[in-house]
Design an enzyme around this catalytic site. Structure first.
Site, PDB file in Angstrom:
ATOM      1  N   THR A 190      48.173  27.075  36.051  1.00  0.00           N
ATOM      2  CA  THR A 190      47.626  26.283  35.138  1.00  0.00           C
ATOM      3  C   THR A 190      46.572  26.773  34.337  1.00  0.00           C
ATOM      4  OG1 THR A 190      49.157  24.692  36.403  1.00  0.00           O
ATOM      5  CG2 THR A 190      47.222  23.901  34.807  1.00  0.00           C
ATOM      6  N   CYS A 213      26.933  43.057  43.442  1.00  0.00           N
ATOM      7  CA  CYS A 213      28.050  43.394  44.437  1.00  0.00           C
ATOM      8  C   CYS A 213      27.724  44.108  45.414  1.00  0.00           C
ATOM      9  CB  CYS A 213      29.293  43.742  43.526  1.00  0.00           C
ATOM     10  SG  CYS A 213      29.359  43.393  42.005  1.00  0.00           S
TER      11      CYS A 213
END
Ligand SMILES: *Cc1c(COP(=O)(O)O)cnc(C)c1O
Length: 381
Positions: free
Chosen positions: A236, A323
């Site tokens: 969705t 990161c």
């Protein structure tokens, strides 16, 4: 607090937040539901798609919504690789200083028998179209080169590379996550076949991204399930996030020239100030760099210690990419441009946002200058 880590993420613009609200509260229907309440959400989704396409010179049907830059890069690279493999082409060209979402996807493909050429990066972070052409082979299926580097801010000659590759049977993908909203992007003019964007880097919400793929390039779903996004990405749709992303992109694109003027002046003031610190080195190209980015190496200190001191002075920055921080490995980007491990470990990335002032810059310069000399004295004593 001075937030100087806009390459890690940005604060959402008011307009983007406002654009999201109706879809969490009033128009919360599922865009796949056939009744009009669902179709209202569907219309908002398709409207966002057209407006986003317009911002980068693409057609609406060439835009797929994803969960962010990492997913877009994963899907672009995997799709181009699968498409190439069908024609027996299993060679890929990239650079050694891409984001890990590109490098680790390529590492996966290598295990599946793909061959990857990592172009040498010039010491200012530039690669040339000539290098790309030289590395090109009969069996090259994909060239993936970032638009602008997230650590050192260097802007790559993307339209020249696009022009050099035109008419050859090879897909050109660019990770444009750091460029969007800061540089004018036009996928058709620049002959870009695939392009990845992430909303939270241009003042949109986290967890929403864009994958542009030229109409005739088949996309391989990374998330399988229902037939959302014309079968290219199941699940969705994040309607609110997508509407916020569309607004954020429009706002930042319409302000690009003003932002570039404003930030370039402040960035150059910052660079000039930090240049005066003894045994300091600017990382990245002095001119071909994002208006928001300053990145330095300071001899004899550790970036982590500098960050902690700056944090205590109310300055939020980064020692490389978010990161890789937390690990003690020096930045792969700084190593790729030929910095020593020592210089790479003593680096500081400051990335400016539109709310930064000249006074902030002067404060940052004096805080960094003091902190570097403090840390150096400490190691001597
Ligand atoms: C942030 C970033 C990504 C990853 O985007 P996410 O939306 O956080 O997954 C990819 N490439 C570059 C250059 C980035 O700066």
């Amino acid at each position: 607090m001075i937030y100087a880590d806009n390459a890690a993420t940005t604060r959402m613009s008011k307009e983007a937040i406002e654009a999201m609200l109706p879809f969490m509260d009033k128009i919360y229907g599922n865009p796949s539901s056939p009744y009009s309440f669902g179709q209202e959400a569907k219309r908002a989704l398709e409207d966002a798609r057209s407006r986003i396409a317009f911002c980068i010179g693409a057609e609406a049907k060439e835009i797929t919504f994803t969960s962010g830059g990492s997913e877009s890069c994963n899907q672009a690279i995997l799709s181009a690789a699968r498409y190439g493999a069908l024609k027996g082409k299993k060679h890929i060209i990239t650079t050694a200083f891409e984001h890990h979402c590109v490098l680790n996807t390529l590492a996966r493909l290598k295990k599946e028998g793909f061959e990857v050429t990592y172009l040498d990066v010039h010491n200012t972070g530039l690669i040339t179209p000539g290098q790309v052409l030289e590395a090109l082979r009969e069996d090259t299926c994909l060239v993936t080169i970032m638009y602008a580097n997230n650590e050192i801010g260097t802007i790559e000659p993307i339209s020249e590379i696009g022009a050099a590759l035109e008419g050859r049977d090879v897909i050109f993908h660019t990770d444009a996550v750091q460029a969007a909203g800061h540089l004018n992007i036009d996928v058709k003019k620049e002959k870009i076949d695939m392009l990845s964007l992430s909303a939270h880097k241009f003042r949109g919400p986290k967890g929403t991204g864009i994958l542009y793929a030229r109409r005739d390039i088949p996309l391989e779903p990374v998330i399988t399930g229902g037939s959302q996004e014309r079968g290219k990405r199941a699940g969705t749709e994040n309607v609110a996030g997508i509407c916020g992303m569309a607004r954020a992109l429009e706002i930042s694109v319409s302000g690009i020239d003003a932002e570039a003027l404003y930030l370039t002046a402040l960035r150059d003031r910052l660079i000039a100030g930090l240049d005066k610190i003894p045994a300091s080195m600017l990382n990245g190209d002095r001119f071909l760099r994002l208006p928001s980015n300053a990145n330095f190496s300071f001899e004899g200190i550790r970036g982590e210690s500098l960050l902690m001191l700056l944090d205590s002075k109310g300055i939020l920055a980064s020692a490389g990419s978010a990161c890789t921080s937390g690990s003690l490995e020096p930045s792969h980007v700084l190593l790729a441009i030929g910095r020593s491990r020592e210089a790479a470990s003593g680096s500081l990335r400051l990335t400016l946002g539109e709310d930064i002032t000249e006074d902030d810059i002067d404060y940052v310069i004096s805080a960094v200058t003091d902190s570097v000399s403090y840390l150096r004295n400490m190691t001597l004593g």
